[in-house]
Design an enzyme around this catalytic site. Structure first.
Site, PDB file in Angstrom:
ATOM      1  N   GLN A  78       0.737  -1.156   0.048  1.00  0.00           N
ATOM      2  CA  GLN A  78      -0.229   0.136  -0.101  1.00  0.00           C
ATOM      3  C   GLN A  78       0.671   0.900  -0.226  1.00  0.00           C
ATOM      4  OE1 GLN A  78      -3.252  -0.261   1.938  1.00  0.00           O
ATOM      5  NE2 GLN A  78      -4.448   1.845   0.635  1.00  0.00           N
ATOM      6  N   PHE A  79       1.543   1.763  -1.236  1.00  0.00           N
ATOM      7  CA  PHE A  79       2.190   3.017  -0.911  1.00  0.00           C
ATOM      8  C   PHE A  79       1.389   3.875  -1.010  1.00  0.00           C
ATOM      9  CE2 PHE A  79      -0.009   3.437  -5.152  1.00  0.00           C
ATOM     10  CZ  PHE A  79      -0.275   4.628  -5.390  1.00  0.00           C
ATOM     11  N   THR A  80      -0.060   4.518  -0.496  1.00  0.00           N
ATOM     12  CA  THR A  80      -0.551   4.935  -0.283  1.00  0.00           C
ATOM     13  C   THR A  80      -0.439   5.575   1.479  1.00  0.00           C
ATOM     14  OG1 THR A  80      -2.751   4.147   0.291  1.00  0.00           O
ATOM     15  CG2 THR A  80      -2.701   5.531  -1.722  1.00  0.00           C
TER      16      THR A  80
END
Length: 148
Positions: A78-80
């Site tokens: 989850q890069f966010t």
């Protein structure tokens, strides 16, 4: 590395309508990687998560770890988690690692969890995923290797 972990009684992740990972009792891990992260960060975070006492004992106190209860892990990249929302109305993702090194560390992190005897199920790195879980408790925690 940043992780949001949620104790779950069941969870699954789907990509294009197909289940790619599914667990029963355990934890869901949303994992973000930044440029500065190294293998030692993945190892520290995996060790911390596996041994966190977030499962209840017979007295209802959180005294058992994922390892103690024989739980599973659903790990989702989850890069966010590195989205910076301080300015403007659109998150800035400049702190998120580029895909190739992020995927390497994500896979390394999952391997470190497995080294503890924990079964790890995953989504698909970089794909649009639907994550569904029953948050048990609810118990949700934030961990960041930059806080150590």
């Amino acid at each position: 590395m940043r992780a949001v972990i949620q104790r779950a009684s069941k969870a699954h992740v789907t990509v294009d309508g197909e289940v790619t990972g599914e667990i029963n009792q355990g934890i869901v891990i949303l994992l973000g990687v930044t440029h500065e992260d190294e293998e030692k960060d993945a190892k520290w975070l995996a060790d911390k998560i596996v041994h966190l006492r977030i499962f209840e004992d017979e007295s209802g106190k959180m005294n058992h770890s994922l390892k103690d209860v024989g739980g599973q892990a659903l790990s989702v990249s989850q890069f966010t988690l590195y989205g910076d929302c301080r300015k403007g109305r659109r998150p800035n993702f400049m702190e998120a690692a580029k895909p190739e090194p992020a995927n390497i560390l994500y896979e390394t992190f999952n391997r470190f969890i497995e080294d503890h005897g924990i079964q790890v199920k995953t989504g698909v790195f970089g794909a649009m995923m639907d994550v569904s879980l029953v948050n048990d408790g609810p118990v949700t925690l934030l961990l960041d290797t930059k806080d150590i």
